[in-house]
Write an enzyme that holds these catalytic residues in place. Structure first.
Site, mmCIF file in Angstrom:
data_model
loop_
_atom_site.group_PDB
_atom_site.id
_atom_site.type_symbol
_atom_site.label_atom_id
_atom_site.label_comp_id
_atom_site.label_asym_id
_atom_site.label_seq_id
_atom_site.Cartn_x
_atom_site.Cartn_y
_atom_site.Cartn_z
ATOM 1 N N ASP A 79 -3.783 3.732 -22.386
ATOM 2 C CA ASP A 79 -2.755 4.755 -22.584
ATOM 3 C C ASP A 79 -1.357 4.167 -22.536
ATOM 4 O O ASP A 79 -1.162 3.018 -22.117
ATOM 5 C CB ASP A 79 -2.904 5.865 -21.549
ATOM 6 C CG ASP A 79 -2.753 5.345 -20.128
ATOM 7 O OD1 ASP A 79 -3.306 4.276 -19.819
ATOM 8 O OD2 ASP A 79 -2.086 6.006 -19.309
ATOM 9 N N GLU A 146 -3.776 5.569 -16.980
ATOM 10 C CA GLU A 146 -3.133 4.760 -15.946
ATOM 11 C C GLU A 146 -1.728 5.245 -15.632
ATOM 12 O O GLU A 146 -1.303 5.282 -14.483
ATOM 13 C CB GLU A 146 -3.091 3.289 -16.395
ATOM 14 C CG GLU A 146 -2.633 2.308 -15.317
ATOM 15 C CD GLU A 146 -1.134 2.066 -15.278
ATOM 16 O OE1 GLU A 146 -0.659 1.418 -14.338
ATOM 17 O OE2 GLU A 146 -0.404 2.536 -16.195
#
Length: 485
Positions: A79, A146
């Site tokens: 991400d 994350e």
């Protein structure tokens, strides 16, 4: 169709990185990128696991002569922080990033680049794709979510991984090896709104904070850059003392883990105070501009009359409580480490300010390498909330990664660095959250290290990564893998 990065070396790394920039992958929207990774593995007949959290694990046996070498986990996250400038028309949910090259740097136009952590994913895919790179048995772990609380790492089933060595490729300074990181937690103060219906000869104004650099709330919290939410509160506090004004709306920042660059407030001002407030705003522009002349030289306050009509505003009491919170809330560096010179030990960042129908939300990222100091900041948030009749809640707690005295992988990285450059790398800790903290908690006896190429202004639309540094770090990683037998 030609690629923007097609002539860059190493070709495979930059080709995969550009592919990643064409796939939506904001935190919380990782399904397409996770599926892309699974399809990548299947096309190459590699063992792949995709879990419910959308984490992806791809396994590849060691090359000839490395069959019995220790298994190495290469790790990054899929991400990215999705930030854009106010004047940028871009929908991260489906539009690809617009890449450009400026000298030695890769940038995206008007948005974050996602080199944090797309470069790690690109490195891993290039290694998995090659039949010529010597390496030990690999388990490539690409985690989800994350950037918004490490949800992927939190929900990872450690039984799917056998390796005892983990190389995290999620840091941003070439020549620096990270061996410890801060833990963190998110805190949200919710101030209930009492609405009022003011009367009189009122004019509507838009107050905007612009021109700040922002940045990563861990890596760059010590650079004394302006926090637009804090600055907005300070100005509102100042002009509300001797003027009759009402607050209709307030907002600022986009991500809790990014130092906010832009904040806005809609004010209703008594017409008799118009000239005086405009003069005070000009004075505040000078005051704060002078304070930030080095850290944020482009800072400016915009104060413009608008045609907006607002029938209701915050009550005077709600506005008072909000301004107390914005004045007293812990923000910035809180404590410095006495063991590692120059390392921030604890900090907070008021990253997001939001108005809903029911409340104003103040969302903070709290970081510390000492758990008790982290919890003490949470306690202070609670005391402040109680003082003004608000609510304080915490979520997304993640642990610190503590320094390991004896480390085989650290020795390998140091030795390889010396062979390449004739000197040793910098070994240090970082005031930012790495997934290594969660892995350290989940796995028994996991030997870890973190590194990465030179990146700048991550979590901001000015994010950029060095092309030459990406190449050097790539060659460094390959030398390390070749050395593990």
């Amino acid at each position: 169709m030609s690629k923007v990065l097609e002539n860059l070396e190493p070709k495979s790394v930059f080709s995969f990185f550009e592919d990643l920039t064409q796939i939506p992958r904001c935190s919380g929207n990782e399904k397409k990128i996770s599926d892309y990774l699974v399809e990548f593995a299947k096309k190459r007949s590699l063992e792949v696991i995709q879990d419910k959290a959308l984490n992806v694990i791809i396994k590849k046996p060691g090359t000839k002569g490395y069959e019995n070498a220790p298994t190495v986990i290469l790790q990054g996250h899929m991400d990215m922080v999705c930030e854009k400038n106010k004047d940028t028309d871009h929908d991260f949910s489906f539009e690809p990033l617009k890449l450009r090259i400026e000298d030695d740097m890769i940038k995206a136009t008007g948005t974050t680049l996602g080199a944090d952590n797309g470069i790690a994913v690109a490195y891993a895919l290039a290694i998995l794709d090659s039949d010529e790179i010597p390496h030990p048995p690999l388990e490539v772990l690409i985690t989800a979510e994350e950037e918004t609380g490490m949800g992927g790492a939190n929900n990872l089933d450690h039984d799917n991984l056998k390796g005892k060595i983990l190389i995290n490729i999620d840091s941003e300074e070439e020549g620096t090896l990270l061996v410890s990181c801060a833990g963190g937690i998110r805190n949200i103060i919710s101030i209930p709104i009492e609405w009022d219906n003011p009367s009189g000869d009122l004019l509507t104004y838009e107050l905007r904070i612009r021109g700040l650099k922002g940045g990563h709330s861990g890596m760059e919290i010590n650079k004394e850059r302006g926090n637009s939410n804090i600055i907005l509160g300070r100005i509102l506090q100042g002009i509300s003392i001797n003027n009759d004004l009402y607050l209709a709306k307030i907002s600022g920042g986009a991500k809790m883990n990014a130092i906010p660059r832009e904040s806005d407030a809609t004010l209703l001002v008594n017409s008799k105070d118009k000239t005086k407030i405009e003069e005070e705003i000009r004075e505040w522009n000078k005051i704060i501009g002078n304070e930030l002349k080095t850290a944020d030289s482009d800072f400016r306050i915009e104060f413009e009359q608008s045609n907006g009509k607002y029938e209701k505003t915050f009550s005077k009491e709600t506005m008072r409580k909000l301004l107390v919170a914005l004045t007293l809330i812990p923000n910035g560096v809180q404590t410095m480490s006495v063991e590692i010179e120059g390392l921030v030990q604890s900090s907070t960042n008021l990253g997001v300010l939001t108005t809903t129908e029911e409340s104003v939300l103040l969302e903070c990222a709290i970081r510390s390498s000492v758990k008790t100091l982290k919890l003490d900041i949470v306690r202070k948030m609670g005391v402040l909330a109680n003082l003004i009749g608000a609510n304080s809640e915490s979520e997304g707690d993640y642990p610190a990664w503590e320094y390991r005295k004896d480390s085989y992988i650290r020795e390998v990285f140091v030795d390889c660095y010396k062979k390449i450059y004739g000197k040793g790398p910098i070994i240090t800790a970082i005031h930012a959250g790495l997934e290594c903290g969660l892995f350290d908690e989940k796995f028994d006896d996991l030997d870890m290290i973190s590194l990465g190429p030179n990146m700048y202004d991550v979590h901001t639309p000015n994010e950029h990564v060095s092309i030459s540094s990406t190449k050097r770090v790539w060659e460094y990683i390959l030398k390390v893998l070749k050395s593990i037998k």
